[in-house]
Design a protein around this motif. Sequence first.
Motif, PDB file in Angstrom:
ATOM      1  N   THR A  54       0.875  -1.176   0.000  1.00 52.90           N
ATOM      2  CA  THR A  54       0.000   0.000   0.000  1.00 52.90           C
ATOM      3  C   THR A  54       0.910   1.224   0.000  1.00 52.90           C
ATOM      4  O   THR A  54       1.920   1.253   0.707  1.00 52.90           O
ATOM      5  CB  THR A  54      -0.959   0.044   1.199  1.00 52.90           C
ATOM      6  OG1 THR A  54      -0.243   0.341   2.394  1.00 52.90           O
ATOM      7  CG2 THR A  54      -1.715  -1.265   1.339  1.00 52.90           C
ATOM      8  N   LEU A  55       0.541   2.227  -0.800  1.00 49.18           N
ATOM      9  CA  LEU A  55       1.455   3.341  -1.051  1.00 49.18           C
ATOM     10  C   LEU A  55       0.745   4.679  -0.945  1.00 49.18           C
ATOM     11  O   LEU A  55      -0.225   4.946  -1.667  1.00 49.18           O
ATOM     12  CB  LEU A  55       2.045   3.182  -2.456  1.00 49.18           C
ATOM     13  CG  LEU A  55       3.062   4.209  -2.938  1.00 49.18           C
ATOM     14  CD1 LEU A  55       4.353   4.110  -2.127  1.00 49.18           C
ATOM     15  CD2 LEU A  55       3.356   3.993  -4.429  1.00 49.18           C
ATOM     16  N   ASP A  56       1.243   5.524  -0.047  1.00 46.69           N
ATOM     17  CA  ASP A  56       0.767   6.899   0.029  1.00 46.69           C
ATOM     18  C   ASP A  56       1.335   7.669  -1.165  1.00 46.69           C
ATOM     19  O   ASP A  56       2.412   7.334  -1.676  1.00 46.69           O
ATOM     20  CB  ASP A  56       1.231   7.527   1.348  1.00 46.69           C
ATOM     21  CG  ASP A  56       0.618   8.897   1.585  1.00 46.69           C
ATOM     22  OD1 ASP A  56      -0.436   9.183   1.004  1.00 46.69           O
ATOM     23  OD2 ASP A  56       1.204   9.682   2.354  1.00 46.69           O
ATOM     24  N   ILE A  57       0.630   8.699  -1.616  1.00 50.05           N
ATOM     25  CA  ILE A  57       1.099   9.456  -2.786  1.00 50.05           C
ATOM     26  C   ILE A  57       2.128  10.502  -2.407  1.00 50.05           C
ATOM     27  O   ILE A  57       3.214  10.573  -2.997  1.00 50.05           O
ATOM     28  CB  ILE A  57      -0.087  10.137  -3.493  1.00 50.05           C
ATOM     29  CG1 ILE A  57      -0.977   9.085  -4.147  1.00 50.05           C
ATOM     30  CG2 ILE A  57       0.415  11.123  -4.550  1.00 50.05           C
ATOM     31  CD1 ILE A  57      -2.161   9.659  -4.884  1.00 50.05           C
ATOM     32  N   GLU A  58       1.801  11.336  -1.430  1.00 52.42           N
ATOM     33  CA  GLU A  58       2.681  12.449  -1.083  1.00 52.42           C
ATOM     34  C   GLU A  58       3.495  12.117   0.161  1.00 52.42           C
ATOM     35  O   GLU A  58       2.967  12.082   1.273  1.00 52.42           O
ATOM     36  CB  GLU A  58       1.849  13.719  -0.886  1.00 52.42           C
ATOM     37  CG  GLU A  58       1.142  14.152  -2.158  1.00 52.42           C
ATOM     38  CD  GLU A  58       0.679  15.586  -2.119  1.00 52.42           C
ATOM     39  OE1 GLU A  58       1.506  16.475  -2.414  1.00 52.42           O
ATOM     40  OE2 GLU A  58      -0.491  15.823  -1.787  1.00 52.42           O
ATOM     41  N   MET A  59       4.785  11.852  -0.063  1.00 51.95           N
ATOM     42  CA  MET A  59       5.720  11.534   1.015  1.00 51.95           C
ATOM     43  C   MET A  59       7.022  12.291   0.773  1.00 51.95           C
ATOM     44  O   MET A  59       7.361  12.588  -0.374  1.00 51.95           O
ATOM     45  CB  MET A  59       6.006  10.023   1.065  1.00 51.95           C
ATOM     46  CG  MET A  59       4.794   9.152   1.350  1.00 51.95           C
ATOM     47  SD  MET A  59       5.197   7.379   1.402  1.00 51.95           S
ATOM     48  CE  MET A  59       5.538   7.057  -0.347  1.00 51.95           C
ATOM     49  N   PRO A  60       7.765  12.608   1.826  1.00 49.64           N
ATOM     50  CA  PRO A  60       9.045  13.306   1.647  1.00 49.64           C
ATOM     51  C   PRO A  60      10.091  12.402   1.004  1.00 49.64           C
ATOM     52  O   PRO A  60       9.975  11.180   1.051  1.00 49.64           O
ATOM     53  CB  PRO A  60       9.433  13.683   3.080  1.00 49.64           C
ATOM     54  CG  PRO A  60       8.737  12.678   3.941  1.00 49.64           C
ATOM     55  CD  PRO A  60       7.454  12.369   3.252  1.00 49.64           C
ATOM     56  N   ILE A  61      11.091  13.014   0.413  1.00 50.07           N
ATOM     57  CA  ILE A  61      12.248  12.348  -0.221  1.00 50.07           C
ATOM     58  C   ILE A  61      11.851  11.627  -1.505  1.00 50.07           C
ATOM     59  O   ILE A  61      12.401  11.885  -2.567  1.00 50.07           O
ATOM     60  CB  ILE A  61      12.968  11.388   0.752  1.00 50.07           C
ATOM     61  CG1 ILE A  61      13.443  12.157   2.002  1.00 50.07           C
ATOM     62  CG2 ILE A  61      14.150  10.702   0.050  1.00 50.07           C
ATOM     63  CD1 ILE A  61      14.093  11.293   3.050  1.00 50.07           C
ATOM     64  N   MET A  62      10.909  10.678  -1.399  1.00 47.22           N
ATOM     65  CA  MET A  62      10.432   9.973  -2.593  1.00 47.22           C
ATOM     66  C   MET A  62       8.945   9.691  -2.444  1.00 47.22           C
ATOM     67  O   MET A  62       8.541   8.922  -1.581  1.00 47.22           O
ATOM     68  CB  MET A  62      11.206   8.662  -2.816  1.00 47.22           C
ATOM     69  CG  MET A  62      10.799   7.931  -4.097  1.00 47.22           C
ATOM     70  SD  MET A  62      11.650   6.340  -4.340  1.00 47.22           S
ATOM     71  CE  MET A  62      13.290   6.910  -4.802  1.00 47.22           C
ATOM     72  N   GLY A  63       8.127  10.357  -3.290  1.00 44.73           N
ATOM     73  CA  GLY A  63       6.681  10.188  -3.226  1.00 44.73           C
ATOM     74  C   GLY A  63       6.209   8.974  -4.005  1.00 44.73           C
ATOM     75  O   GLY A  63       6.998   8.178  -4.531  1.00 44.73           O
ATOM     76  N   GLY A  64       4.892   8.844  -4.115  1.00 42.53           N
ATOM     77  CA  GLY A  64       4.313   7.654  -4.724  1.00 42.53           C
ATOM     78  C   GLY A  64       4.668   7.464  -6.185  1.00 42.53           C
ATOM     79  O   GLY A  64       5.029   6.362  -6.604  1.00 42.53           O
ATOM     80  N   ILE A  65       4.557   8.520  -6.991  1.00 43.80           N
ATOM     81  CA  ILE A  65       4.845   8.386  -8.416  1.00 43.80           C
ATOM     82  C   ILE A  65       6.315   8.047  -8.649  1.00 43.80           C
ATOM     83  O   ILE A  65       6.646   7.167  -9.450  1.00 43.80           O
ATOM     84  CB  ILE A  65       4.465   9.676  -9.167  1.00 43.80           C
ATOM     85  CG1 ILE A  65       2.942   9.848  -9.154  1.00 43.80           C
ATOM     86  CG2 ILE A  65       4.981   9.641 -10.605  1.00 43.80           C
ATOM     87  CD1 ILE A  65       2.456  11.141  -9.741  1.00 43.80           C
ATOM     88  N   GLU A  66       7.208   8.738  -7.936  1.00 41.32           N
ATOM     89  CA  GLU A  66       8.646   8.454  -8.075  1.00 41.32           C
ATOM     90  C   GLU A  66       8.947   7.017  -7.661  1.00 41.32           C
ATOM     91  O   GLU A  66       9.785   6.346  -8.272  1.00 41.32           O
ATOM     92  CB  GLU A  66       9.464   9.424  -7.223  1.00 41.32           C
ATOM     93  CG  GLU A  66       9.442  10.868  -7.693  1.00 41.32           C
ATOM     94  CD  GLU A  66       8.139  11.583  -7.364  1.00 41.32           C
ATOM     95  OE1 GLU A  66       7.383  11.071  -6.507  1.00 41.32           O
ATOM     96  OE2 GLU A  66       7.876  12.636  -7.963  1.00 41.32           O
TER      97      GLU A  66
END
Length: 347
Positions: A54-66
Amino acid sequence: MKEIKVIVADDSALMRKLISDMLNSDENIEVIKTAYNGKDLINKIQVEKPDAITLDIEMPIMGGIETLKEMRRMNCLIPTIVISGVSHRNTTLTMDCLHYGAFDFIAKPSGGMASEIIDIKKQLIEKVKLAAYRNLNLYETKSVISKEEHKRIDNNVKIQAVVIGASTGGPKALYKVITKFPQNMGVPIFVVQHMPVGFTKAFAERLNDNSSIRVKEAEDNEIYENNVVYIAPGGYHMEIGSNGRISLNKEPPIWGVRPAVDKLFISASKVFGSHLVSAVLTGMGRDGANGTKIIKDNGGITLSESESTCVIYGMPKAAYETGKVDIVAPIDSIANEIIKITTDIRR
Protein backbone atom coordinates in the motif's frame (compact mmCIF):
# COMPACT_ATOMS: atom_id res chain seq x y z
CA MET A 1 0.50 -18.94 8.59
CA LYS A 2 -0.92 -15.95 6.70
CA GLU A 3 -0.44 -16.25 2.95
CA ILE A 4 -0.35 -12.56 1.90
CA LYS A 5 2.61 -10.46 3.02
CA VAL A 6 2.20 -6.66 2.77
CA ILE A 7 4.38 -3.59 3.31
CA VAL A 8 2.58 -0.34 4.18
CA ALA A 9 4.23 2.92 3.05
CA ASP A 10 3.00 6.24 4.46
CA ASP A 11 4.76 9.25 5.98
CA SER A 12 2.13 9.46 8.74
CA ALA A 13 2.73 7.17 11.71
CA LEU A 14 -0.99 7.30 12.46
CA MET A 15 -1.92 6.18 8.94
CA ARG A 16 0.71 3.43 8.98
CA LYS A 17 -0.85 2.04 12.15
CA LEU A 18 -4.44 2.46 10.95
CA ILE A 19 -3.78 0.74 7.62
CA SER A 20 -1.70 -1.99 9.27
CA ASP A 21 -4.42 -2.72 11.84
CA MET A 22 -7.05 -2.92 9.09
CA LEU A 23 -5.01 -5.39 7.06
CA ASN A 24 -3.82 -7.48 10.00
CA SER A 25 -7.44 -8.00 11.06
CA ASP A 26 -7.89 -10.31 8.08
CA GLU A 27 -6.91 -13.93 8.63
CA ASN A 28 -5.04 -14.11 5.31
CA ILE A 29 -3.03 -10.87 5.47
CA GLU A 30 0.04 -9.89 7.47
CA VAL A 31 1.78 -6.51 7.40
CA ILE A 32 5.42 -7.53 7.62
CA LYS A 33 6.97 -4.05 7.48
CA THR A 34 6.08 -0.36 7.24
CA ALA A 35 7.95 2.38 5.40
CA TYR A 36 7.93 6.14 5.97
CA ASN A 37 8.73 7.17 2.38
CA GLY A 38 9.40 5.70 -1.05
CA LYS A 39 13.14 5.35 -0.57
CA ASP A 40 12.60 3.42 2.65
CA LEU A 41 10.07 1.23 0.83
CA ILE A 42 12.44 0.48 -2.08
CA ASN A 43 15.10 -0.64 0.37
CA LYS A 44 12.68 -2.90 2.24
CA ILE A 45 11.00 -4.58 -0.74
CA GLN A 46 14.38 -5.80 -1.97
CA VAL A 47 14.85 -7.69 1.29
CA GLU A 48 11.33 -8.63 2.35
CA LYS A 49 9.74 -9.55 -1.02
CA PRO A 50 6.10 -8.68 -0.16
CA ASP A 51 3.11 -9.94 -2.15
CA ALA A 52 1.50 -6.48 -2.18
CA ILE A 53 2.17 -2.88 -1.16
CA THR A 54 0.00 0.00 0.00
CA LEU A 55 1.45 3.34 -1.05
CA ASP A 56 0.77 6.90 0.03
CA ILE A 57 1.10 9.46 -2.79
CA GLU A 58 2.68 12.45 -1.08
CA MET A 59 5.72 11.53 1.02
CA PRO A 60 9.05 13.31 1.65
CA ILE A 61 12.25 12.35 -0.22
CA MET A 62 10.43 9.97 -2.59
CA GLY A 63 6.68 10.19 -3.23
CA GLY A 64 4.31 7.65 -4.72
CA ILE A 65 4.84 8.39 -8.42
CA GLU A 66 8.65 8.45 -8.07
CA THR A 67 8.45 5.16 -6.18
CA LEU A 68 6.38 3.48 -8.89
CA LYS A 69 8.77 4.75 -11.57
CA GLU A 70 11.73 3.35 -9.63
CA MET A 71 9.97 0.01 -9.15
CA ARG A 72 9.33 -0.12 -12.89
CA ARG A 73 12.99 0.71 -13.59
CA MET A 74 14.01 -2.12 -11.27
CA ASN A 75 11.48 -4.46 -12.91
CA CYS A 76 10.00 -4.90 -9.45
CA LEU A 77 6.42 -5.84 -10.33
CA ILE A 78 4.83 -5.96 -6.89
CA PRO A 79 1.10 -5.08 -7.07
CA THR A 80 0.50 -1.74 -5.39
CA ILE A 81 -2.64 -0.20 -3.91
CA VAL A 82 -2.44 3.60 -3.74
CA ILE A 83 -3.99 5.35 -0.72
CA SER A 84 -5.08 8.79 -1.89
CA GLY A 85 -6.65 11.94 -0.52
CA VAL A 86 -9.49 13.53 -2.49
CA SER A 87 -8.03 16.97 -3.17
CA HIS A 88 -7.77 17.87 -6.86
CA ARG A 89 -3.99 17.51 -6.69
CA ASN A 90 -4.20 14.08 -5.10
CA THR A 91 -6.84 12.76 -7.48
CA THR A 92 -4.75 13.92 -10.43
CA LEU A 93 -1.66 12.26 -8.96
CA THR A 94 -3.68 9.08 -8.39
CA MET A 95 -4.44 8.87 -12.11
CA ASP A 96 -0.70 9.27 -12.75
CA CYS A 97 0.01 6.42 -10.30
CA LEU A 98 -2.34 4.12 -12.21
CA HIS A 99 -0.54 5.09 -15.41
CA TYR A 100 2.80 4.16 -13.86
CA GLY A 101 1.69 0.73 -12.74
CA ALA A 102 -0.41 0.89 -9.57
CA PHE A 103 -2.92 -1.98 -9.43
CA ASP A 104 -5.74 0.10 -7.92
CA PHE A 105 -6.46 2.78 -5.32
CA ILE A 106 -8.75 3.69 -2.45
CA ALA A 107 -9.66 7.04 -0.94
CA LYS A 108 -7.91 7.91 2.31
CA PRO A 109 -10.24 8.29 5.33
CA SER A 110 -11.39 11.91 5.51
CA GLY A 111 -12.86 11.81 8.99
CA GLY A 112 -13.47 9.63 11.98
CA MET A 113 -16.94 8.29 11.14
CA ALA A 114 -17.19 4.61 12.01
CA SER A 115 -19.16 3.79 8.85
CA GLU A 116 -16.48 5.38 6.65
CA ILE A 117 -13.69 3.47 8.41
CA ILE A 118 -15.57 0.19 8.05
CA ASP A 119 -16.19 0.78 4.34
CA ILE A 120 -12.57 1.72 3.66
CA LYS A 121 -11.34 -1.29 5.62
CA LYS A 122 -13.52 -3.58 3.50
CA GLN A 123 -12.28 -1.99 0.27
CA LEU A 124 -8.66 -2.09 1.36
CA ILE A 125 -8.72 -5.77 2.30
CA GLU A 126 -10.59 -6.72 -0.87
CA LYS A 127 -8.22 -4.83 -3.17
CA VAL A 128 -5.06 -6.05 -1.45
CA LYS A 129 -6.34 -9.62 -1.77
CA LEU A 130 -7.23 -9.19 -5.44
CA ALA A 131 -3.82 -7.70 -6.17
CA ALA A 132 -1.89 -10.31 -4.20
CA TYR A 133 -3.90 -13.30 -5.37
CA ARG A 134 -3.44 -12.26 -8.97
CA ASN A 135 0.28 -11.88 -8.33
CA LEU A 136 0.42 -15.30 -6.65
CA ASN A 137 -1.80 -16.91 -9.31
CA LEU A 138 -4.34 -17.84 -6.65
CA TYR A 139 -7.30 -16.02 -8.21
CA GLU A 140 -9.51 -18.62 -9.89
CA THR A 141 -12.04 -17.49 -12.48
CA LYS A 142 -13.16 -20.91 -13.78
CA SER A 143 -13.37 -19.37 -17.21
CA VAL A 144 -16.00 -20.28 -19.74
CA ILE A 145 -14.10 -18.84 -22.68
CA SER A 146 -10.49 -17.82 -23.29
CA LYS A 147 -10.49 -16.86 -26.97
CA GLU A 148 -12.06 -14.26 -29.20
CA GLU A 149 -15.58 -14.85 -30.45
CA HIS A 150 -17.75 -13.10 -33.04
CA LYS A 151 -21.39 -13.84 -33.69
CA ARG A 152 -23.17 -12.75 -36.84
CA ILE A 153 -24.39 -9.17 -36.41
CA ASP A 154 -27.26 -7.47 -38.23
CA ASN A 155 -25.53 -4.71 -40.20
CA ASN A 156 -28.64 -2.80 -41.24
CA VAL A 157 -29.12 -0.81 -38.04
CA LYS A 158 -27.77 2.70 -37.53
CA ILE A 159 -25.95 2.92 -34.18
CA GLN A 160 -26.93 5.96 -32.09
CA ALA A 161 -24.95 5.46 -28.83
CA VAL A 162 -22.26 3.43 -27.07
CA VAL A 163 -22.25 2.40 -23.39
CA ILE A 164 -19.22 0.96 -21.55
CA GLY A 165 -18.81 -0.42 -18.03
CA ALA A 166 -15.71 -1.34 -16.03
CA SER A 167 -14.41 -1.83 -12.49
CA THR A 168 -11.09 -3.23 -11.18
CA GLY A 169 -8.44 -2.56 -13.82
CA GLY A 170 -10.90 -0.33 -15.64
CA PRO A 171 -8.98 2.96 -15.68
CA LYS A 172 -6.15 1.42 -17.71
CA ALA A 173 -8.56 -0.53 -19.91
CA LEU A 174 -10.70 2.53 -20.61
CA TYR A 175 -7.58 4.55 -21.37
CA LYS A 176 -6.65 2.01 -24.05
CA VAL A 177 -10.14 2.12 -25.52
CA ILE A 178 -11.09 5.79 -25.36
CA THR A 179 -7.75 7.19 -26.54
CA LYS A 180 -8.26 5.20 -29.77
CA PHE A 181 -11.63 6.75 -30.56
CA PRO A 182 -11.55 9.31 -33.41
CA GLN A 183 -12.73 12.86 -32.82
CA ASN A 184 -15.80 12.28 -34.97
CA MET A 185 -17.37 9.06 -33.70
CA GLY A 186 -20.81 10.30 -34.68
CA VAL A 187 -22.42 9.05 -31.45
CA PRO A 188 -22.37 9.87 -27.72
CA ILE A 189 -20.45 7.44 -25.49
CA PHE A 190 -21.48 6.86 -21.88
CA VAL A 191 -19.10 5.26 -19.38
CA VAL A 192 -19.49 3.87 -15.87
CA GLN A 193 -16.22 3.14 -14.05
CA HIS A 194 -16.55 2.05 -10.43
CA MET A 195 -14.61 4.82 -8.71
CA PRO A 196 -14.91 6.70 -5.38
CA VAL A 197 -16.45 10.14 -5.06
CA GLY A 198 -14.02 12.88 -6.08
CA PHE A 199 -11.87 10.91 -8.54
CA THR A 200 -13.92 10.75 -11.73
CA LYS A 201 -13.32 14.38 -12.68
CA ALA A 202 -9.54 13.87 -12.69
CA PHE A 203 -10.02 10.61 -14.57
CA ALA A 204 -12.11 12.35 -17.24
CA GLU A 205 -9.59 15.18 -17.50
CA ARG A 206 -6.70 12.76 -18.01
CA LEU A 207 -8.61 10.93 -20.73
CA ASN A 208 -9.56 14.22 -22.39
CA ASP A 209 -5.95 15.42 -22.40
CA ASN A 210 -4.82 12.25 -24.18
CA SER A 211 -7.73 11.60 -26.56
CA SER A 212 -8.88 12.94 -29.92
CA ILE A 213 -12.49 12.71 -28.81
CA ARG A 214 -13.80 15.04 -26.09
CA VAL A 215 -14.13 13.43 -22.62
CA LYS A 216 -15.90 14.99 -19.63
CA GLU A 217 -17.47 14.13 -16.30
CA ALA A 218 -21.23 13.97 -16.82
CA GLU A 219 -23.50 16.60 -15.28
CA ASP A 220 -27.09 16.19 -14.17
CA ASN A 221 -29.70 17.25 -16.74
CA GLU A 222 -27.15 18.14 -19.41
CA ILE A 223 -28.07 17.52 -23.04
CA TYR A 224 -25.84 14.79 -24.43
CA GLU A 225 -24.13 15.31 -27.79
CA ASN A 226 -22.45 13.18 -30.42
CA ASN A 227 -18.65 12.93 -30.30
CA VAL A 228 -18.45 13.28 -26.51
CA VAL A 229 -17.53 10.66 -23.89
CA TYR A 230 -19.47 11.11 -20.63
CA ILE A 231 -17.95 9.63 -17.45
CA ALA A 232 -20.43 8.92 -14.62
CA PRO A 233 -19.44 10.87 -11.46
CA GLY A 234 -18.43 8.82 -8.44
CA GLY A 235 -21.34 8.41 -6.02
CA TYR A 236 -24.06 8.93 -8.66
CA HIS A 237 -25.94 6.54 -10.91
CA MET A 238 -26.00 7.80 -14.49
CA GLU A 239 -29.10 7.16 -16.59
CA ILE A 240 -30.07 8.26 -20.10
CA GLY A 241 -33.39 10.01 -20.54
CA SER A 242 -35.72 9.90 -23.53
CA ASN A 243 -35.61 13.72 -23.46
CA GLY A 244 -32.02 13.74 -24.72
CA ARG A 245 -30.57 14.51 -21.30
CA ILE A 246 -28.38 12.75 -18.74
CA SER A 247 -29.88 12.06 -15.34
CA LEU A 248 -27.73 11.63 -12.21
CA ASN A 249 -29.25 10.27 -9.01
CA LYS A 250 -28.37 8.83 -5.62
CA GLU A 251 -30.75 5.90 -5.67
CA PRO A 252 -29.52 2.87 -3.64
CA PRO A 253 -26.36 1.14 -4.89
CA ILE A 254 -26.70 -1.93 -7.11
CA TRP A 255 -24.27 -4.79 -6.47
CA GLY A 256 -22.85 -2.57 -3.74
CA VAL A 257 -21.77 0.16 -6.16
CA ARG A 258 -22.93 3.59 -7.30
CA PRO A 259 -22.60 4.35 -10.17
CA ALA A 260 -23.71 0.96 -11.47
CA VAL A 261 -23.20 -0.29 -15.01
CA ASP A 262 -26.61 -1.97 -15.04
CA LYS A 263 -28.35 1.35 -14.33
CA LEU A 264 -26.68 2.92 -17.35
CA PHE A 265 -27.14 -0.04 -19.69
CA ILE A 266 -30.81 -0.59 -18.90
CA SER A 267 -31.76 3.09 -19.19
CA ALA A 268 -29.83 3.44 -22.47
CA SER A 269 -31.53 0.36 -23.89
CA LYS A 270 -34.94 1.91 -23.23
CA VAL A 271 -33.94 5.00 -25.21
CA PHE A 272 -31.85 3.57 -28.06
CA GLY A 273 -33.18 0.01 -28.40
CA SER A 274 -31.49 -1.83 -31.28
CA HIS A 275 -29.39 1.26 -32.08
CA LEU A 276 -27.06 0.69 -29.09
CA VAL A 277 -23.62 -0.89 -28.61
CA SER A 278 -22.40 -2.00 -25.16
CA ALA A 279 -19.07 -3.24 -23.82
CA VAL A 280 -18.26 -4.79 -20.44
CA LEU A 281 -14.60 -4.54 -19.46
CA THR A 282 -12.46 -5.91 -16.63
CA GLY A 283 -13.89 -5.95 -13.12
CA MET A 284 -14.95 -7.97 -10.09
CA GLY A 285 -18.56 -9.08 -9.67
CA ARG A 286 -21.47 -9.15 -12.12
CA ASP A 287 -22.48 -5.53 -12.63
CA GLY A 288 -23.39 -5.09 -16.30
CA ALA A 289 -24.58 -8.66 -16.92
CA ASN A 290 -28.29 -7.87 -16.55
CA GLY A 291 -27.87 -4.77 -18.67
CA THR A 292 -26.07 -6.76 -21.36
CA LYS A 293 -28.94 -9.23 -21.52
CA ILE A 294 -31.54 -6.47 -21.80
CA ILE A 295 -29.57 -4.62 -24.49
CA LYS A 296 -29.28 -7.79 -26.58
CA ASP A 297 -32.94 -8.70 -26.06
CA ASN A 298 -33.82 -5.22 -27.36
CA GLY A 299 -31.74 -5.77 -30.49
CA GLY A 300 -28.51 -4.03 -29.50
CA ILE A 301 -24.95 -5.23 -30.08
CA THR A 302 -22.93 -6.44 -27.09
CA LEU A 303 -19.22 -6.89 -26.41
CA SER A 304 -17.14 -8.16 -23.50
CA GLU A 305 -13.42 -8.15 -22.83
CA SER A 306 -11.73 -11.55 -23.16
CA GLU A 307 -10.19 -13.23 -20.14
CA SER A 308 -6.72 -13.00 -21.64
CA THR A 309 -6.44 -9.25 -21.00
CA CYS A 310 -8.69 -8.74 -17.95
CA VAL A 311 -7.15 -7.74 -14.65
CA ILE A 312 -10.15 -9.48 -13.09
CA TYR A 313 -12.33 -11.67 -15.31
CA GLY A 314 -15.51 -11.20 -13.29
CA MET A 315 -17.87 -8.71 -14.92
CA PRO A 316 -17.06 -9.76 -18.51
CA LYS A 317 -17.45 -13.42 -17.52
CA ALA A 318 -20.87 -12.75 -15.95
CA ALA A 319 -21.94 -10.87 -19.07
CA TYR A 320 -20.74 -13.68 -21.33
CA GLU A 321 -22.52 -16.32 -19.27
CA THR A 322 -25.87 -14.67 -20.08
CA GLY A 323 -25.45 -16.00 -23.61
CA LYS A 324 -26.12 -12.51 -24.93
CA VAL A 325 -22.61 -11.34 -25.91
CA ASP A 326 -21.95 -10.91 -29.64
CA ILE A 327 -18.21 -10.20 -29.56
CA VAL A 328 -15.49 -11.26 -27.12
CA ALA A 329 -12.22 -9.44 -27.76
CA PRO A 330 -8.97 -8.48 -25.99
CA ILE A 331 -8.75 -4.93 -24.69
CA ASP A 332 -6.47 -3.76 -27.51
CA SER A 333 -9.20 -4.70 -30.02
CA ILE A 334 -12.28 -3.37 -28.20
CA ALA A 335 -12.00 0.20 -29.56
CA ASN A 336 -11.56 -1.01 -33.14
CA GLU A 337 -14.55 -3.33 -32.78
CA ILE A 338 -16.73 -0.46 -31.55
CA ILE A 339 -15.48 1.89 -34.28
CA LYS A 340 -16.11 -0.75 -36.93
CA ILE A 341 -19.66 -1.35 -35.71
CA THR A 342 -20.56 2.34 -35.48
CA THR A 343 -19.04 3.23 -38.86
CA ASP A 344 -19.90 0.13 -40.92
CA ILE A 345 -23.49 0.01 -39.73
CA ARG A 346 -24.01 3.77 -40.00
CA ARG A 347 -23.70 3.71 -43.81
